[in-house]
Design a protein around this motif. Sequence first.
Motif, PDB file in Angstrom:
ATOM      1  N   PHE A   4       0.818  -1.210   0.000  1.00 44.10           N
ATOM      2  CA  PHE A   4       0.000   0.000   0.000  1.00 44.10           C
ATOM      3  C   PHE A   4       0.847   1.254   0.000  1.00 44.10           C
ATOM      4  O   PHE A   4       0.536   2.223  -0.713  1.00 44.10           O
ATOM      5  CB  PHE A   4      -0.995  -0.036   1.166  1.00 44.10           C
ATOM      6  CG  PHE A   4      -1.846  -1.267   1.108  1.00 44.10           C
ATOM      7  CD1 PHE A   4      -2.808  -1.404   0.111  1.00 44.10           C
ATOM      8  CD2 PHE A   4      -1.644  -2.327   1.983  1.00 44.10           C
ATOM      9  CE1 PHE A   4      -3.566  -2.554   0.001  1.00 44.10           C
ATOM     10  CE2 PHE A   4      -2.395  -3.478   1.884  1.00 44.10           C
ATOM     11  CZ  PHE A   4      -3.367  -3.602   0.890  1.00 44.10           C
ATOM     12  N   ILE A  25      -7.033   6.652  -8.091  1.00 44.22           N
ATOM     13  CA  ILE A  25      -6.378   5.675  -7.230  1.00 44.22           C
ATOM     14  C   ILE A  25      -6.844   5.831  -5.789  1.00 44.22           C
ATOM     15  O   ILE A  25      -6.928   6.949  -5.285  1.00 44.22           O
ATOM     16  CB  ILE A  25      -4.837   5.869  -7.291  1.00 44.22           C
ATOM     17  CG1 ILE A  25      -4.341   5.637  -8.717  1.00 44.22           C
ATOM     18  CG2 ILE A  25      -4.129   4.944  -6.309  1.00 44.22           C
ATOM     19  CD1 ILE A  25      -2.868   5.932  -8.902  1.00 44.22           C
ATOM     20  N   GLY A  26      -7.162   4.710  -5.108  1.00 44.22           N
ATOM     21  CA  GLY A  26      -7.518   4.756  -3.704  1.00 44.22           C
ATOM     22  C   GLY A  26      -8.874   4.145  -3.401  1.00 44.22           C
ATOM     23  O   GLY A  26      -9.147   3.805  -2.256  1.00 44.22           O
ATOM     24  N   ASP A  27      -9.712   3.999  -4.381  1.00 45.50           N
ATOM     25  CA  ASP A  27     -10.996   3.312  -4.166  1.00 45.50           C
ATOM     26  C   ASP A  27     -10.981   1.970  -4.889  1.00 45.50           C
ATOM     27  O   ASP A  27     -10.030   1.630  -5.586  1.00 45.50           O
ATOM     28  CB  ASP A  27     -12.144   4.194  -4.653  1.00 45.50           C
ATOM     29  CG  ASP A  27     -12.688   5.047  -3.515  1.00 45.50           C
ATOM     30  OD1 ASP A  27     -13.508   4.524  -2.747  1.00 45.50           O
ATOM     31  OD2 ASP A  27     -12.248   6.210  -3.391  1.00 45.50           O
ATOM     32  N   LEU A  88       0.689  -4.348 -12.302  1.00 46.01           N
ATOM     33  CA  LEU A  88       2.137  -4.541 -12.235  1.00 46.01           C
ATOM     34  C   LEU A  88       2.450  -5.779 -11.401  1.00 46.01           C
ATOM     35  O   LEU A  88       2.013  -5.885 -10.255  1.00 46.01           O
ATOM     36  CB  LEU A  88       2.747  -3.290 -11.583  1.00 46.01           C
ATOM     37  CG  LEU A  88       4.252  -3.184 -11.488  1.00 46.01           C
ATOM     38  CD1 LEU A  88       4.900  -3.243 -12.860  1.00 46.01           C
ATOM     39  CD2 LEU A  88       4.629  -1.883 -10.783  1.00 46.01           C
TER      40      LEU A  88
HETATM   41  P1  ADP Z   1      -8.193  -3.965  -4.112  1.00 38.91           P
HETATM   42  O1  ADP Z   1      -7.658  -4.747  -2.960  1.00 38.91           O
HETATM   43  O2  ADP Z   1      -9.563  -3.421  -3.891  1.00 38.91           O
HETATM   44  O3  ADP Z   1      -8.037  -4.661  -5.430  1.00 38.91           O
HETATM   45  P2  ADP Z   1      -5.721  -2.626  -4.163  1.00 38.91           P
HETATM   46  O4  ADP Z   1      -5.283  -2.704  -2.764  1.00 38.91           O
HETATM   47  O5  ADP Z   1      -5.146  -3.577  -5.140  1.00 38.91           O
HETATM   48  O6  ADP Z   1      -7.287  -2.640  -4.223  1.00 38.91           O
HETATM   49  O7  ADP Z   1      -5.435  -1.165  -4.690  1.00 38.91           O
HETATM   50  C1  ADP Z   1      -5.713  -0.023  -3.923  1.00 38.91           C
HETATM   51  C2  ADP Z   1      -5.867   1.151  -4.857  1.00 38.91           C
HETATM   52  O8  ADP Z   1      -4.626   1.383  -5.509  1.00 38.91           O
HETATM   53  C3  ADP Z   1      -6.895   0.955  -5.972  1.00 38.91           C
HETATM   54  O9  ADP Z   1      -7.536   2.186  -6.218  1.00 38.91           O
HETATM   55  C4  ADP Z   1      -6.059   0.527  -7.152  1.00 38.91           C
HETATM   56  O10 ADP Z   1      -6.697   0.915  -8.354  1.00 38.91           O
HETATM   57  C5  ADP Z   1      -4.759   1.282  -6.909  1.00 38.91           C
HETATM   58  N1  ADP Z   1      -3.563   0.587  -7.420  1.00 38.91           N
HETATM   59  C6  ADP Z   1      -3.093  -0.633  -7.080  1.00 38.91           C
HETATM   60  N2  ADP Z   1      -1.943  -0.918  -7.728  1.00 38.91           N
HETATM   61  C7  ADP Z   1      -1.680   0.153  -8.511  1.00 38.91           C
HETATM   62  C8  ADP Z   1      -0.639   0.483  -9.414  1.00 38.91           C
HETATM   63  N3  ADP Z   1       0.385  -0.344  -9.674  1.00 38.91           N
HETATM   64  N4  ADP Z   1      -0.695   1.680 -10.025  1.00 38.91           N
HETATM   65  C9  ADP Z   1      -1.715   2.521  -9.803  1.00 38.91           C
HETATM   66  N5  ADP Z   1      -2.717   2.299  -8.960  1.00 38.91           N
HETATM   67  C10 ADP Z   1      -2.707   1.124  -8.296  1.00 38.91           C
END
Ligand code: ADP
Length: 318
Positions: A4, A25-27, A88
């Motif tokens: 995170f 990003i964040g939801d 990624l």
């Molecule tokens: P979830 O557990 O609901 O799938 P994540 O914990 O994977 O969510 O991601 C948290 C937030 O960060 C989400 O809004 C997701 O779109 C964003 N996020 C995750 N990985 C990346 C990344 N490599 N680049 C940009 N945003 C990301």
Amino acid sequence: MNEFSLIDTYFKSPARSRADVIFGIGDDAACLSVPPDHHLLVSTDTLVEEVHFSSDWDPYDIAWKSVMVNVSDIAAMAATPSWISLALTLPALDSHWLNRFSQGLHAALDTHNIALIGGDTTRGPLSITLTIHGLAAANKAVKRSGAKKGDSIWVSGELAAAALAVNYLHDTPCSSAEMLILLDKLQHPTPRIDLAPLLQRFATSAIDISDGLSADLQHICKASGVGALLNLNTIPIHPLVKKYMGEGAVNLALNGGDDYELCFTIPQQEQSNFIEALAARHLICYPIGVIEKELGMRVYRDRPHDSKALTPDGYRHF
Ligand code: ADP
Ligand code: MG
């Protein structure tokens, strides 16, 4: 650092936003606003180590190319890129790698005013998947399927430098300055977003040249139910490819990939308007042949009736 704080440090905090991103990003999902009378175009590309890039590349360049090949798909539709999400997969949490990668990513996105709106981060063998979103005025996106008999076939730039860099760099007796030019073509393709307004106005079909001209033109032919006749003397080839590949240059232009120029078709009656519009914008494109009713592709050098069949031999994963 955990997953995170990694997302926060490298992807969320440096990301530039756009007014049409309601939240990013964040939801659990991003929320975006599509302008009225526009259509949304969506495309995904994955880049895998030793297939699309090699492990000795600067992560900045890996990110740059990942963005640009996705932008190229939007350019091929004559649309404008707007938003991107990043899935990624990383073998380890390497802060030097992530630093360079995220710098290249944000720089590439800024170049085209694209907002990073989300993604996913996982551990495993290195792989980069981007999903890009683009906008076009309703019904203005250009497909592969509209080419008609008599349309001229065009290519937006000189081909084969990237293919020379991938396949023959070690056997080519080029200077170090020339080597840098070739590597630059491979690592920093320029997606042809600049052609989008002209393609919307004039083109009956378009595709980006990622797998090689012959393979990609064949996609247009199949989707449109037509054939193509190409004049090999008119195919634009990068000067270093001509210099070092001699007779093999045109083959590399037909079958090499990774150029990210566009191939498109223009109806005969629009040809002179298109040429004028190109000149007005100081753009150069190259007519290379004509669409025919008979299926299949043929090539000739001097006389059209001395043509022979062209069998595509572009890049295939399987
Ligand atoms: P979830 O557990 O609901 O799938 P994540 O914990 O994977 O969510 O991601 C948290 C937030 O960060 C989400 O809004 C997701 O779109 C964003 N996020 C995750 N990985 C990346 C990344 N490599 N680049 C940009 N945003 C990301
Ligand atoms: Mg969730």
